[in-house]
Design a protein around this motif. Structure first.
Motif, PDB file in Angstrom:
ATOM      1  N   LYS A 174       0.847  -1.192   0.000  1.00 28.27           N
ATOM      2  CA  LYS A 174       0.000   0.000   0.000  1.00 28.27           C
ATOM      3  C   LYS A 174       0.886   1.247   0.000  1.00 28.27           C
ATOM      4  O   LYS A 174       1.891   1.310   0.694  1.00 28.27           O
ATOM      5  N   TRP A 175       0.505   2.205  -0.834  1.00 28.31           N
ATOM      6  CA  TRP A 175       1.188   3.513  -0.840  1.00 28.31           C
ATOM      7  C   TRP A 175       0.125   4.593  -0.764  1.00 28.31           C
ATOM      8  O   TRP A 175      -0.838   4.591  -1.504  1.00 28.31           O
ATOM      9  N   ASP A 176       0.308   5.540   0.157  1.00 22.02           N
ATOM     10  CA  ASP A 176      -0.674   6.611   0.301  1.00 22.02           C
ATOM     11  C   ASP A 176      -0.572   7.633  -0.828  1.00 22.02           C
ATOM     12  O   ASP A 176      -1.562   8.166  -1.287  1.00 22.02           O
ATOM     13  N   GLY A 177       0.639   7.946  -1.225  1.00 23.56           N
ATOM     14  CA  GLY A 177       0.841   9.000  -2.221  1.00 23.56           C
ATOM     15  C   GLY A 177       1.804   8.535  -3.301  1.00 23.56           C
ATOM     16  O   GLY A 177       2.692   7.718  -3.043  1.00 23.56           O
ATOM     17  N   TYR A 178       1.599   9.020  -4.529  1.00 26.20           N
ATOM     18  CA  TYR A 178       2.458   8.614  -5.645  1.00 26.20           C
ATOM     19  C   TYR A 178       2.607   9.792  -6.600  1.00 26.20           C
ATOM     20  O   TYR A 178       1.764  10.683  -6.660  1.00 26.20           O
ATOM     21  N   ASN A 201       4.299   6.864   2.223  1.00 26.53           N
ATOM     22  CA  ASN A 201       3.242   6.659   3.215  1.00 26.53           C
ATOM     23  C   ASN A 201       3.404   7.716   4.287  1.00 26.53           C
ATOM     24  O   ASN A 201       4.516   8.038   4.694  1.00 26.53           O
ATOM     25  N   VAL A 202       2.267   8.240   4.731  1.00 25.77           N
ATOM     26  CA  VAL A 202       2.309   9.273   5.777  1.00 25.77           C
ATOM     27  C   VAL A 202       1.427   8.883   6.945  1.00 25.77           C
ATOM     28  O   VAL A 202       0.428   8.182   6.794  1.00 25.77           O
ATOM     29  N   SER A 283       3.049  14.028  -4.442  1.00 25.24           N
ATOM     30  CA  SER A 283       2.743  12.760  -3.773  1.00 25.24           C
ATOM     31  C   SER A 283       2.082  13.024  -2.427  1.00 25.24           C
ATOM     32  O   SER A 283       1.129  12.326  -2.041  1.00 25.24           O
ATOM     33  N   LEU A 284       2.575  14.025  -1.716  1.00 24.53           N
ATOM     34  CA  LEU A 284       1.993  14.340  -0.408  1.00 24.53           C
ATOM     35  C   LEU A 284       0.563  14.850  -0.556  1.00 24.53           C
ATOM     36  O   LEU A 284      -0.326  14.454   0.201  1.00 24.53           O
ATOM     37  N   ARG A 286      -1.504  14.090  -2.861  1.00 30.78           N
ATOM     38  CA  ARG A 286      -2.337  12.922  -3.155  1.00 30.78           C
ATOM     39  C   ARG A 286      -2.566  12.072  -1.915  1.00 30.78           C
ATOM     40  O   ARG A 286      -3.653  11.539  -1.698  1.00 30.78           O
ATOM     41  N   ALA A 287      -1.530  11.958  -1.059  1.00 30.73           N
ATOM     42  CA  ALA A 287      -1.673  11.145   0.152  1.00 30.73           C
ATOM     43  C   ALA A 287      -2.766  11.727   1.042  1.00 30.73           C
ATOM     44  O   ALA A 287      -3.574  10.977   1.617  1.00 30.73           O
ATOM     45  N   LYS A 290      -6.408  11.312  -0.447  1.00 30.91           N
ATOM     46  CA  LYS A 290      -6.794   9.941  -0.774  1.00 30.91           C
ATOM     47  C   LYS A 290      -8.107   9.596  -0.091  1.00 30.91           C
ATOM     48  O   LYS A 290      -8.260   9.805   1.109  1.00 30.91           O
TER      49      LYS A 290
END
Lengths: 292, 163
Positions: A174-178, A201-202, A283-284, A286-287, A290
């Protein structure tokens, strides 16, 4: 082209291995958007070209609880149109859209992008960030390599004459942001001056970066992980000054080509730093946006 | 050494021998007489040789002739019906979207592929769809206007010319 060139369309992997054993100066072709130009312009001189695009075992996208599997003759368009990719590896969806044009994406394949191993190949930084593995077969057995073991040098990969890349495995993490961010001078039909892939991931409450992978292409002979930048950001609060420092660390490991026609080393490092910073920021964003 | 291929070109069944030493662009122009397929850069960057294979826009210069075995191909010649122009061709003419004409077949086929996939694309989607087709003459504005005019054209959507 060579007047003695012969084309054989392989119908199965088994047939393909037999042909690889039978002929010496042989090349496999799927889409051919890189290789065919090399053949036409006589930089590569096979006597036999084996078409592998129609081999069923080399096409498709599947998944199980451990991995997402992408078969190498899957075109960039197939990847962009796949709901599986959009949900399980959206960074690849983003990267494939930046490759060439619609026409080249309709025939070019992910396997070709990997095995051609241009230093600026747009699939490689995302696959490196995703911790992908490559399954390579020679008919009598398989082996698995990770991305950095597979890439040797510009346009050179660890594939023996009778070996084929048969599967790309992406771990189900799993990845929170990309984000895949490509910098080039044109908006389309462009080779990267730099390509940056970020996965992170955050911890939303404490605003801490738990986990981050940063992979960079077109800034060295092969794509690389910005390990120092990753270590620096892991466990840190999300703060502009940390992101700026990380982007500088990421470019410290770059080895830009000295005689590049597209960008001087100093320019590549300058825009590289900006691109890394923007990719981390995107990415942040997007995280935190999400849907839970 | 030749390869036998069987394919459909502009809805006509074609069975023939082709050399692997030529591209699909050369095959269509020289063996099939379809000179509407233009060769520009011959390396997949300009889009002048765009044709439709199974409804998808591809560069004919990037395909070895035997690779179209089993495929449905549409060239610019396949869009008009005898002397009746396809709505996109008519729109290009009426909007002044043709100057030297060399990019035009590729542009129209890329636009056709888009409109067959998406009936009401935005201007940005049109630009994306044409991003693999270069024009050195028109500055693109009239090309985009010509395509936009077909979005509202009822006659366009009643045709079925996807491969």
């Amino acid at each position: 082209m060579l007047n003695s060139l012969r084309y054989i369309e392989a119908k199965s992997l088994h047939e393909c291995f037999a042909l690889l054993d039978e002929y010496d100066a042989v090349k496999l072709i799927a889409g051919g958007t890189d290789l065919f130009i090399e053949i036409k312009e006589k930089r590569v001189l096979p006597t036999h070209v084996i078409g592998i695009k129609k081999i069923p075992e080399l096409n498709g996208i599947e998944y199980d609880c451990d991995y997402l599997y992408i078969f190498p003759c899957t075109t960039h368009t197939d990847i962009i149109e796949s709901n599986l990719i959009k949900t399980k590896a959206p960074i690849l969806f983003e990267a494939c859209q930046t490759i060439g044009s619609i026409q080249t994406r309709n025939i070019g394949t992910i396997g070709g992008n990997i095995c051609n191993a241009s230093p600026g190949a747009d699939c490689l930084p995302p696959l490196l960030a995703l911790e992908a593995r490559f399954n390579i077969s020679h008919g009598k057995g398989n082996k698995e390599l990770d991305v950095l073991d597979f890439l040797i040098a510009p346009f050179s990969v660890k594939l023996e004459k009778n070996e084929i890349l048969t599967k790309i495995l992406i771990p189900n993490k799993k990845w929170d942001g990309y984000c895949y961010m490509k910098f080039g001078f044109r908006n389309a039909m462009e080779l990267a001056v730099i390509g940056v892939a970020v996965l992170l991931n955050v911890q939303p409450d404490s605003q801490i970066i738990q986990d981050i992978n940063i992979a960079i292409g077109a800034c060295g002979p092969i794509a690389y992980r910005a390990v120092e930048a990753e270590k620096f950001l892991t466990g840190k609060h999300i703060h502009d000054q940390h992101i700026i420092k990380a982007s500088k660390l990421a470019m410290k490991e770059a080895k830009p080509r000295l005689d590049s026609l597209r960008a001087n080393p100093w320019y590549r490092l300058e825009v590289g730093e900006v691109t890394v910073r923007r990719a981390i920021q995107k990415s942040l964003t997007r995280a935190f946006n999400k849907p839970s | 050494m030749s390869n036998y291929i069987k394919c459909w070109i502009n809805e006509q069944l074609v069975e023939t021998l082709v050399s692997p030493n030529i591209t699909v662009a050369q095959f269509l122009r020289e063996q099939m007489g379809l000179t509407g397929v233009k060769i520009g850069c011959d390396r997949g960057e300009c889009g002048a040789c765009t044709i439709l294979v199974e409804g998808k826009a591809v560069n004919a210069c990037l395909l070895m002739a035997p690779m179209i075995n089993g495929c449905k191909i549409v060239t610019i010649e396949g869009l008009s019906e005898n002397t009746v122009l396809h709505p996109l061709q008519k729109a290009f003419v009426e909007h002044g979207a043709v100057q030297c004409g060399y990019c035009t077949p590729g542009m129209i086929l890329s636009a056709n592929a888009l409109l067959n996939k998406k009936a009401n694309p935005s201007v940005n989607e049109i630009k994306d769809a044409l991003s693999g087709n270069i024009c050195r003459c028109t500055g693109y504005t009239k090309i985009i206007k010509a395509i936009e005019s077909c979005i509202e054209d009822k006659n366009f959507h009643e045709r079925d010319d996807s491969a």
